[in-house]
Scaffold this motif. Structure first.
Motif, mmCIF file in Angstrom:
data_model
loop_
_atom_site.group_PDB
_atom_site.id
_atom_site.type_symbol
_atom_site.label_atom_id
_atom_site.label_comp_id
_atom_site.label_asym_id
_atom_site.label_seq_id
_atom_site.Cartn_x
_atom_site.Cartn_y
_atom_site.Cartn_z
ATOM 1 N N ALA A 57 -55.016 99.915 4.364
ATOM 2 C CA ALA A 57 -54.121 99.183 2.985
ATOM 3 C C ALA A 57 -52.126 99.833 3.517
ATOM 4 C CB ALA A 57 -54.672 99.590 1.532
ATOM 5 N N ALA A 58 -52.576 101.637 3.158
ATOM 6 C CA ALA A 58 -51.312 101.903 3.701
ATOM 7 C C ALA A 58 -50.515 101.512 5.103
ATOM 8 C CB ALA A 58 -51.299 103.165 3.248
ATOM 9 N N ALA A 59 -51.031 101.027 5.314
ATOM 10 C CA ALA A 59 -50.409 100.644 6.850
ATOM 11 C C ALA A 59 -49.769 99.147 6.403
ATOM 12 C CB ALA A 59 -51.748 100.647 7.695
ATOM 13 N N GLU A 60 -50.571 98.128 5.017
ATOM 14 C CA GLU A 60 -50.142 97.257 5.746
ATOM 15 C C GLU A 60 -48.729 97.285 4.520
ATOM 16 O OE1 GLU A 60 -53.223 94.877 3.863
ATOM 17 O OE2 GLU A 60 -54.090 95.003 5.702
ATOM 18 N N SER A 61 -49.084 98.488 3.376
ATOM 19 C CA SER A 61 -47.843 97.967 2.664
ATOM 20 C C SER A 61 -46.490 98.964 3.520
ATOM 21 C CB SER A 61 -47.938 99.255 1.131
ATOM 22 O OG SER A 61 -48.009 100.572 1.813
ATOM 23 N N PHE A 62 -46.883 99.585 3.799
ATOM 24 C CA PHE A 62 -45.286 100.459 5.337
ATOM 25 C C PHE A 62 -44.936 99.097 5.688
ATOM 26 C CE2 PHE A 62 -43.372 101.651 9.070
ATOM 27 C CZ PHE A 62 -42.631 101.971 8.365
ATOM 28 N N ALA A 63 -45.994 97.930 5.992
ATOM 29 C CA ALA A 63 -45.448 96.745 6.968
ATOM 30 C C ALA A 63 -45.423 95.749 6.678
ATOM 31 C CB ALA A 63 -46.498 96.101 7.918
ATOM 32 N N ALA A 64 -45.141 95.895 5.040
ATOM 33 C CA ALA A 64 -44.540 94.979 3.605
ATOM 34 C C ALA A 64 -42.967 95.548 3.432
ATOM 35 C CB ALA A 64 -45.408 94.214 2.537
ATOM 36 N N LEU A 65 -43.129 96.507 3.734
ATOM 37 C CA LEU A 65 -41.793 97.260 2.978
ATOM 38 C C LEU A 65 -40.910 97.041 4.558
ATOM 39 C CD1 LEU A 65 -42.862 100.641 2.059
ATOM 40 C CD2 LEU A 65 -41.081 98.478 0.731
ATOM 41 N N VAL A 66 -41.448 97.287 5.318
ATOM 42 C CA VAL A 66 -40.580 96.676 6.497
ATOM 43 C C VAL A 66 -39.960 95.254 6.747
ATOM 44 C CG1 VAL A 66 -40.587 96.157 9.664
ATOM 45 C CG2 VAL A 66 -41.927 98.510 8.278
ATOM 46 N N ARG A 67 -40.926 94.585 6.663
ATOM 47 C CA ARG A 67 -40.320 93.239 6.163
ATOM 48 C C ARG A 67 -39.507 92.955 5.003
ATOM 49 N NH1 ARG A 67 -45.708 92.819 6.619
ATOM 50 N NH2 ARG A 67 -46.576 91.974 4.980
ATOM 51 N N ALA A 68 -39.147 93.624 3.339
ATOM 52 C CA ALA A 68 -38.996 93.092 2.806
ATOM 53 C C ALA A 68 -37.427 93.678 2.531
ATOM 54 C CB ALA A 68 -39.547 94.643 1.748
ATOM 55 N N ARG A 69 -37.394 95.182 4.359
ATOM 56 C CA ARG A 69 -35.731 95.369 4.401
ATOM 57 C C ARG A 69 -35.019 94.367 5.518
ATOM 58 N NH1 ARG A 69 -33.169 98.232 8.333
ATOM 59 N NH2 ARG A 69 -31.747 100.107 7.931
ATOM 60 N N HIS A 70 -36.473 93.714 6.225
ATOM 61 C CA HIS A 70 -35.345 93.366 7.540
ATOM 62 C C HIS A 70 -34.892 91.556 6.382
ATOM 63 C CE1 HIS A 70 -35.125 89.667 10.011
ATOM 64 N NE2 HIS A 70 -36.052 88.891 9.503
ATOM 65 N N GLN A 71 -35.390 91.364 5.053
ATOM 66 C CA GLN A 71 -35.115 90.071 4.344
ATOM 67 C C GLN A 71 -34.168 90.871 3.893
ATOM 68 O OE1 GLN A 71 -37.159 88.268 5.918
ATOM 69 N NE2 GLN A 71 -36.327 86.802 3.811
ATOM 70 N N ILE A 72 -33.635 91.773 2.932
ATOM 71 C CA ILE A 72 -32.813 92.768 2.731
ATOM 72 C C ILE A 72 -31.608 92.653 3.605
ATOM 73 C CG2 ILE A 72 -32.914 95.237 2.336
ATOM 74 C CD1 ILE A 72 -32.172 93.200 -0.192
ATOM 75 N N VAL A 73 -32.010 92.838 4.562
ATOM 76 C CA VAL A 73 -30.740 92.598 5.727
ATOM 77 C C VAL A 73 -30.247 91.676 6.208
ATOM 78 C CG1 VAL A 73 -30.066 93.567 8.453
ATOM 79 C CG2 VAL A 73 -32.134 95.136 6.322
ATOM 80 N N GLU A 74 -31.421 90.547 5.994
ATOM 81 C CA GLU A 74 -30.649 89.197 6.223
ATOM 82 C C GLU A 74 -30.031 88.466 4.299
ATOM 83 O OE1 GLU A 74 -30.273 85.106 7.361
ATOM 84 O OE2 GLU A 74 -30.687 87.457 8.472
ATOM 85 N N ALA A 75 -29.995 89.370 3.453
ATOM 86 C CA ALA A 75 -29.253 88.482 2.198
ATOM 87 C C ALA A 75 -27.829 89.600 2.601
ATOM 88 C CB ALA A 75 -30.350 89.252 1.176
ATOM 89 N N HIS A 76 -27.900 90.708 3.487
ATOM 90 C CA HIS A 76 -26.486 91.542 3.681
ATOM 91 C C HIS A 76 -25.535 90.554 4.372
ATOM 92 C CE1 HIS A 76 -24.718 95.966 4.089
ATOM 93 N NE2 HIS A 76 -24.035 94.663 3.984
ATOM 94 N N ARG A 77 -26.284 89.596 4.879
ATOM 95 C CA ARG A 77 -25.749 89.114 6.512
ATOM 96 C C ARG A 77 -25.341 87.600 5.800
ATOM 97 N NH1 ARG A 77 -26.003 85.443 9.241
ATOM 98 N NH2 ARG A 77 -28.541 84.287 8.647
ATOM 99 N N ARG A 78 -26.116 87.178 4.509
ATOM 100 C CA ARG A 78 -26.031 85.845 4.346
ATOM 101 C C ARG A 78 -24.538 86.054 3.341
ATOM 102 N NH1 ARG A 78 -31.372 82.460 4.187
ATOM 103 N NH2 ARG A 78 -31.706 82.696 6.062
ATOM 104 N N LEU A 79 -24.808 87.293 2.559
ATOM 105 C CA LEU A 79 -23.480 87.475 1.425
ATOM 106 C C LEU A 79 -22.208 88.470 1.717
ATOM 107 C CD1 LEU A 79 -25.397 89.488 -1.012
ATOM 108 C CD2 LEU A 79 -24.323 87.900 -1.665
ATOM 109 N N ASP A 80 -21.818 88.918 2.824
ATOM 110 C CA ASP A 80 -21.317 88.380 3.732
ATOM 111 C C ASP A 80 -20.343 87.419 4.591
ATOM 112 O OD1 ASP A 80 -19.757 90.801 5.007
ATOM 113 O OD2 ASP A 80 -19.761 89.732 6.886
ATOM 114 N N ALA A 81 -21.251 86.252 4.916
ATOM 115 C CA ALA A 81 -20.977 85.459 4.692
ATOM 116 C C ALA A 81 -19.915 84.503 3.777
ATOM 117 C CB ALA A 81 -22.130 84.341 5.308
#
Length: 116
Positions: A57-81
């Motif tokens: 469960a802890a490992a899955e929560s870590f993986a979810a945070l990695v996915r969240a980081r990917h999404q916030i980086v994508e949001a950053h890229r789109r906001l830059d555009a």
């Protein structure tokens, strides 16, 4: 009107950077937890089965945070555009950090440099 756009963009940027920082902090704490659990089990001389479901469960929560980081980086890229779309292309908004080029090669070169 340009002043209003700059102010609005800065408000969004401030919140974006705060969200990015919070996710990175959560990732660091989750990584510490994931490392501590098997080490604690070993120190306590417990069977591998003990706490396995909690570790998963802890490992899955870590993986979810990695996915969240990917999404916030994508949001950053789109906001830059979006910044360019509203006429703020030449306006620097943010924390002053240089952004590496996106893509797998940039990621691997950073890792390669850290390993040296």
């Amino acid at each position: 009107m340009l002043k209003q756009r700059k102010e609005a963009a800065q408000q969004v940027a401030d919140r974006l950077f705060a969200a990015e920082q919070a996710i990175d902090e959560a990732l660091a704490r989750a990584a510490e937890l994931n490392a501590a659990m098997p080490a604690a089990r070993s120190r306590a001389n417990l069977a591998a089965q003990v706490g396995q479901d909690a570790l998963e469960a802890a490992a899955e929560s870590f993986a979810a945070l990695v996915r969240a980081r990917h999404q916030i980086v994508e949001a950053h890229r789109r906001l830059d555009a979006a910044k360019t779309q509203i006429g703020l292309r030449t306006v620097a908004i943010g924390g002053g950090m240089e952004k590496p080029p996106m893509g797998r090669a940039a990621h691997l070169s950073i890792v390669d440099g850290a390993a040296a």
